[in-house]
Design an enzyme around this catalytic site. Sequence first.
Site, mmCIF file in Angstrom:
data_model
loop_
_atom_site.group_PDB
_atom_site.id
_atom_site.type_symbol
_atom_site.label_atom_id
_atom_site.label_comp_id
_atom_site.label_asym_id
_atom_site.label_seq_id
_atom_site.Cartn_x
_atom_site.Cartn_y
_atom_site.Cartn_z
ATOM 1 N N ARG A 59 -106.795 33.283 -24.126
ATOM 2 C CA ARG A 59 -108.406 33.355 -23.221
ATOM 3 C C ARG A 59 -109.189 31.593 -22.992
ATOM 4 O O ARG A 59 -108.862 31.269 -21.718
ATOM 5 C CB ARG A 59 -109.359 34.310 -23.599
ATOM 6 C CG ARG A 59 -108.485 36.066 -23.332
ATOM 7 C CD ARG A 59 -109.542 36.769 -24.568
ATOM 8 N NE ARG A 59 -109.080 35.977 -25.134
ATOM 9 C CZ ARG A 59 -107.640 36.451 -26.187
ATOM 10 N NH1 ARG A 59 -107.190 37.629 -25.661
ATOM 11 N NH2 ARG A 59 -106.950 36.252 -26.978
ATOM 12 N N THR A 60 -108.965 31.200 -24.282
ATOM 13 C CA THR A 60 -109.687 30.464 -23.871
ATOM 14 C C THR A 60 -109.411 28.490 -22.900
ATOM 15 O O THR A 60 -109.797 28.428 -21.929
ATOM 16 C CB THR A 60 -110.355 29.750 -24.545
ATOM 17 O OG1 THR A 60 -111.143 31.215 -25.988
ATOM 18 C CG2 THR A 60 -111.754 28.907 -24.892
ATOM 19 N N LYS A 87 -97.777 13.395 -36.425
ATOM 20 C CA LYS A 87 -96.977 12.154 -37.588
ATOM 21 C C LYS A 87 -98.724 10.967 -37.815
ATOM 22 O O LYS A 87 -97.577 9.991 -38.074
ATOM 23 C CB LYS A 87 -96.156 11.226 -35.974
ATOM 24 C CG LYS A 87 -94.983 11.542 -35.270
ATOM 25 C CD LYS A 87 -95.222 10.673 -34.371
ATOM 26 C CE LYS A 87 -93.600 12.170 -33.361
ATOM 27 N NZ LYS A 87 -93.936 10.260 -32.256
ATOM 28 N N ARG A 109 -110.847 22.344 -28.360
ATOM 29 C CA ARG A 109 -111.047 23.317 -29.999
ATOM 30 C C ARG A 109 -110.121 22.491 -31.453
ATOM 31 O O ARG A 109 -109.392 21.899 -30.861
ATOM 32 C CB ARG A 109 -110.281 24.436 -29.444
ATOM 33 C CG ARG A 109 -109.496 25.252 -30.459
ATOM 34 C CD ARG A 109 -109.720 27.170 -30.424
ATOM 35 N NE ARG A 109 -110.170 27.867 -29.782
ATOM 36 C CZ ARG A 109 -110.133 28.681 -29.371
ATOM 37 N NH1 ARG A 109 -109.153 29.781 -29.614
ATOM 38 N NH2 ARG A 109 -110.623 29.497 -28.637
ATOM 39 N N HIS A 137 -118.891 27.938 -30.008
ATOM 40 C CA HIS A 137 -118.095 28.596 -29.080
ATOM 41 C C HIS A 137 -119.158 28.673 -27.615
ATOM 42 O O HIS A 137 -118.738 30.261 -27.729
ATOM 43 C CB HIS A 137 -117.300 29.759 -29.293
ATOM 44 C CG HIS A 137 -115.568 30.335 -28.448
ATOM 45 N ND1 HIS A 137 -115.630 29.517 -27.418
ATOM 46 C CD2 HIS A 137 -114.815 31.000 -29.108
ATOM 47 C CE1 HIS A 137 -114.285 29.825 -26.465
ATOM 48 N NE2 HIS A 137 -114.076 30.547 -27.645
HETATM 49 N N1 CP Z 1 -111.909 34.914 -27.540
HETATM 50 C C1 CP Z 1 -111.209 33.271 -27.438
HETATM 51 O O1 CP Z 1 -111.762 32.100 -27.812
HETATM 52 O O2 CP Z 1 -109.665 33.903 -27.561
HETATM 53 P P1 CP Z 1 -108.961 32.877 -27.550
HETATM 54 O O3 CP Z 1 -108.601 32.344 -29.411
HETATM 55 O O4 CP Z 1 -107.289 33.384 -26.855
HETATM 56 O O5 CP Z 1 -108.811 32.109 -26.240
#
Ligand code: CP
Length: 309
Positions: A59-60, A87, A109, A137
């Site tokens: 999603r993100t 590496k 991320r 998040h």
């Molecule tokens: N909600 C969320 O962060 O989903 P993903 O891990 O798929 O990005």
Amino acid sequence: MNNLSVDHLTGIKDLTRADIELIFKTADSFKEVINRPIKKVPSLRDITIANIFFENSTRTRLSFELAEKRLSADTVNFSAASSSVKKGETLIDTVNNILAMKVDMVVMRHPNPGAALFLSQKVKARVINAGDGTHEHPTQALLDAFSIRERLGSVEGKKVVIVGDILHSRVALSNIYCLKKLGAEVMVCGPTTLIPKYIGDLGVKVSHNLREALDWCDVANMLRIQLERQDIKYFPSLREYTMLFGLNKEILDGLSKEIIIMHPGPINRGVEISSDVADSCQSIILDQVENGVAVRMAVIYLLASKIER
Ligand code: CP
């Protein structure tokens, strides 16, 4: 106010209520844009954004990429699994090499808490935290609160329970900061072992009884158990967890009022939430996903206005 008080989005903790309200007002306009036949504006034609993901995401990652394309930014995508990180290249070397290609903004991320803040102190680009380990998040919390506002008219005064693995959840921490800043009442609910001891310091209520928590709330945000972050056993079995903390239609229909059901995804159907609840008309799970694009467009747009051009 037309400007954010921050130069990067590393966590909700750093935002003011005015920042969050500005992001929502901007997202309202972008939601209108993404529902037009031509879902694009030329605002960021001169900006290049790198999406660098050291952890899995559906999603993100897709939502940021779409948000960037809807704003006409140029994008590059980097996945650690298929990169020179394998590496032995460090985070700073990796990002500086990407920035040498004239990148203006980094969406990252990373599994380590604080990674986005660290990066924002080391590089010239604007940094957006797309999830840093068990820490924050921020864009998930913004899209969650935006979705509550859309469905219930406002967040102020609403009662929101976050159910599940609070201990390992960056979504829970960012949601608590965001909802509290907007004037909501927040409760967390789950097994004692999955509720951090410091949680009371954040001004939230605690319950270990799902039925009691659901009777109290207007909104229930159901979280998945993050088995990948658990190095010890926190409860006897998933079956027992589901019996005590799983939300099913029988429980939902037994409540005296209609509550809103949320989930940040990915869902483990039949564990924390049954399929008939996830797919019910009380669920706004796919609205959250839709709103994610507009909210991320707003965050990118507002941070891009701080880039020297
Ligand atoms: N909600 C969320 O962060 O989903 P993903 O891990 O798929 O990005």
